[in-house]
Design a protein around this motif. Structure first.
Motif, PDB file in Angstrom:
ATOM      1  N   ALA A  58      13.772 -41.773   3.143  1.00  0.00           N
ATOM      2  CA  ALA A  58      14.005 -42.005   4.573  1.00  0.00           C
ATOM      3  C   ALA A  58      12.708 -41.876   5.356  1.00  0.00           C
ATOM      4  O   ALA A  58      12.438 -42.677   6.283  1.00  0.00           O
ATOM      5  CB  ALA A  58      15.050 -41.014   5.089  1.00  0.00           C
ATOM      6  N   ASP A  59      11.883 -40.889   4.978  1.00  0.00           N
ATOM      7  CA  ASP A  59      10.596 -40.715   5.662  1.00  0.00           C
ATOM      8  C   ASP A  59       9.697 -41.919   5.449  1.00  0.00           C
ATOM      9  O   ASP A  59       9.017 -42.394   6.385  1.00  0.00           O
ATOM     10  CB  ASP A  59       9.899 -39.449   5.175  1.00  0.00           C
ATOM     11  N   ILE A  60       9.681 -42.417   4.200  1.00  0.00           N
ATOM     12  CA  ILE A  60       8.852 -43.592   3.905  1.00  0.00           C
ATOM     13  C   ILE A  60       9.347 -44.803   4.684  1.00  0.00           C
ATOM     14  O   ILE A  60       8.547 -45.600   5.204  1.00  0.00           O
ATOM     15  CB  ILE A  60       8.861 -43.872   2.384  1.00  0.00           C
ATOM     16  N   ALA A  61      10.666 -44.946   4.773  1.00  0.00           N
ATOM     17  CA  ALA A  61      11.226 -46.081   5.517  1.00  0.00           C
ATOM     18  C   ALA A  61      10.846 -46.002   6.987  1.00  0.00           C
ATOM     19  O   ALA A  61      10.493 -47.027   7.612  1.00  0.00           O
ATOM     20  CB  ALA A  61      12.746 -46.110   5.353  1.00  0.00           C
ATOM     21  N   ARG A  62      10.921 -44.779   7.551  1.00  0.00           N
ATOM     22  CA  ARG A  62      10.530 -44.628   8.952  1.00  0.00           C
ATOM     23  C   ARG A  62       9.042 -44.927   9.148  1.00  0.00           C
ATOM     24  O   ARG A  62       8.637 -45.581  10.120  1.00  0.00           O
ATOM     25  CB  ARG A  62      10.855 -43.207   9.421  1.00  0.00           C
TER      26      ARG A  62
ATOM     27  N   GLU B  92      18.476 -34.943  -3.028  1.00  0.00           N
ATOM     28  CA  GLU B  92      18.416 -34.823  -1.574  1.00  0.00           C
ATOM     29  C   GLU B  92      16.975 -34.964  -1.081  1.00  0.00           C
ATOM     30  O   GLU B  92      16.713 -35.628  -0.066  1.00  0.00           O
ATOM     31  CB  GLU B  92      18.990 -33.471  -1.157  1.00  0.00           C
ATOM     32  N   ALA B  93      16.051 -34.316  -1.847  1.00  0.00           N
ATOM     33  CA  ALA B  93      14.640 -34.429  -1.470  1.00  0.00           C
ATOM     34  C   ALA B  93      14.158 -35.870  -1.592  1.00  0.00           C
ATOM     35  O   ALA B  93      13.399 -36.369  -0.741  1.00  0.00           O
ATOM     36  CB  ALA B  93      13.793 -33.512  -2.344  1.00  0.00           C
ATOM     37  N   ASN B  94      14.616 -36.569  -2.654  1.00  0.00           N
ATOM     38  CA  ASN B  94      14.217 -37.971  -2.823  1.00  0.00           C
ATOM     39  C   ASN B  94      14.780 -38.838  -1.701  1.00  0.00           C
ATOM     40  O   ASN B  94      14.103 -39.736  -1.200  1.00  0.00           O
ATOM     41  CB  ASN B  94      14.707 -38.484  -4.177  1.00  0.00           C
ATOM     42  N   ARG B  95      16.053 -38.552  -1.332  1.00  0.00           N
ATOM     43  CA  ARG B  95      16.630 -39.315  -0.224  1.00  0.00           C
ATOM     44  C   ARG B  95      15.868 -39.063   1.073  1.00  0.00           C
ATOM     45  O   ARG B  95      15.608 -39.994   1.847  1.00  0.00           O
ATOM     46  CB  ARG B  95      18.105 -38.945  -0.058  1.00  0.00           C
TER      47      ARG B  95
END
Length: 305
Positions: free
Chosen positions: A232-236, A225-228
């Motif tokens: 997601a943060d990196i993608a944003r 979950e933390a990796n997801r």
């Protein structure tokens, strides 16, 4: 009475004596019948043990029958005590030949007692008839407080769990038991125990502690979950950077001022439209060129002109 050099007892038998004798014979014959069934059904070395016990018990019985019914012309002499010497010899031979009374306990010590899984055996009345050390550790009670007790008493701290599985004979589920040190997760297996006729004679309960596995799975799920979330943060962030880059490029190319960007080696990496109009070179012609070389060449061209 005096019979030669021996002093013998003469007695007269009544009805009650024969009732007691036949009652005792009946019990002995039932026991011999069970040993005979075991000798037929079991495999070696247990078949040899059963046959040896059958023979050891049969010898004094036959001697007692001879004495009770005066089948030999030696009245007043009880042959039964003498035959117990034969019984003792047979039992002694069995102890060394078949390791009687040691094979089963040693096997149980090596397998059941040393198992890390908790093993509990219930009879058909739901009473605990056997329990190994791992199960005692889960129950938190000594053997004397467990054996012979109803399952509802032994599992009283987990009454709801005990009630749920009270009459089930086939179970394979994960359960949680509250313990002083915290909740423990177990893989629960309940299997039926049947007699040779296929009738239910009890149940076998096996508890495998899977708390560590459950904690590991939770940690893995948390990590995933933390990796997801991190992805997601990196993608944003990447999307935001791309938007800023496109915005900067738009400003760069539409600026009325000539804007040139270079890297650390003074090589040109961008060249806007105003720079094209000012210097007379298209962007495709100057990308990757050294800015100093370009300026020097431009000066030479002007001097020639």
């Amino acid at each position: 009475i005096q019979s030669g050099p021996f002093l013998l007892v003469e007695h007269q038998d009544g009805v009650a004596r024969f009732v007691v004798v036949f009652y005792n014979y009946g019990l002995i014959l039932i026991g011999l019948g069970l040993l005979f069934q075991a000798a037929i059904r079991w495999t070696q070395p247990f078949r040899g043990q059963a046959l040896l016990l059958l023979l050891a018990a049969l010898v004094p019985l036959l001697a007692n029958v001879v004495t009770e019914f005066d089948l030999l012309p030696l009245p007043g002499i009880d042959f039964t005590p003498f035959t117990f010497n034969v019984t003792g010899a047979l039992m002694g031979w069995g102890l060394f030949r078949y390791r009687m009374l040691t094979i089963v306990p040693v096997a149980r010590e090596a397998i059941i007692e040393s198992m890390s899984d908790g093993v509990i055996v219930l009879d058909e009345q739901n009473r605990v008839v056997d329990v190994n050390p791992a199960a005692r550790a889960v129950l938190g009670q000594p053997t004397t407080a467990i054996l012979g007790q109803p399952a509802s008493v032994v599992f009283e701290p987990w009454a709801q769990v005990a009630q749920r599985y009270r009459d089930l004979t086939h179970v394979h589920e994960e359960i949680v038991l509250e313990q002083p040190a915290g909740n423990q997760h177990f893989d629960l297996r309940i299997s039926p125990l049947v007699d040779p006729r296929g009738r239910l004679s009890g149940r076998l309960i096996v508890l495998r502690d899977i708390s560590e596995r459950v904690q590991t799975e939770k940690a893995l799920r948390s990590s995933e979950e933390a990796n997801r979330q991190q992805t997601a943060d990196i993608a944003r962030l990447y999307a935001a950077v791309q938007r800023e880059k496109r915005y900067f490029e738009a400003l760069l190319h539409n600026s009325p001022a000539a804007v040139v960007t270079i890297d650390r080696g003074y090589r040109i990496v961008s060249w806007n439209a105003s720079a094209e109009r000012l210097f007379g070179y298209r962007e495709a012609e100057v990308l990757g060129e050294n800015i100093d070389d370009l300026i020097a060449r431009d000066e030479l061209i002007r001097q020639d002109a």
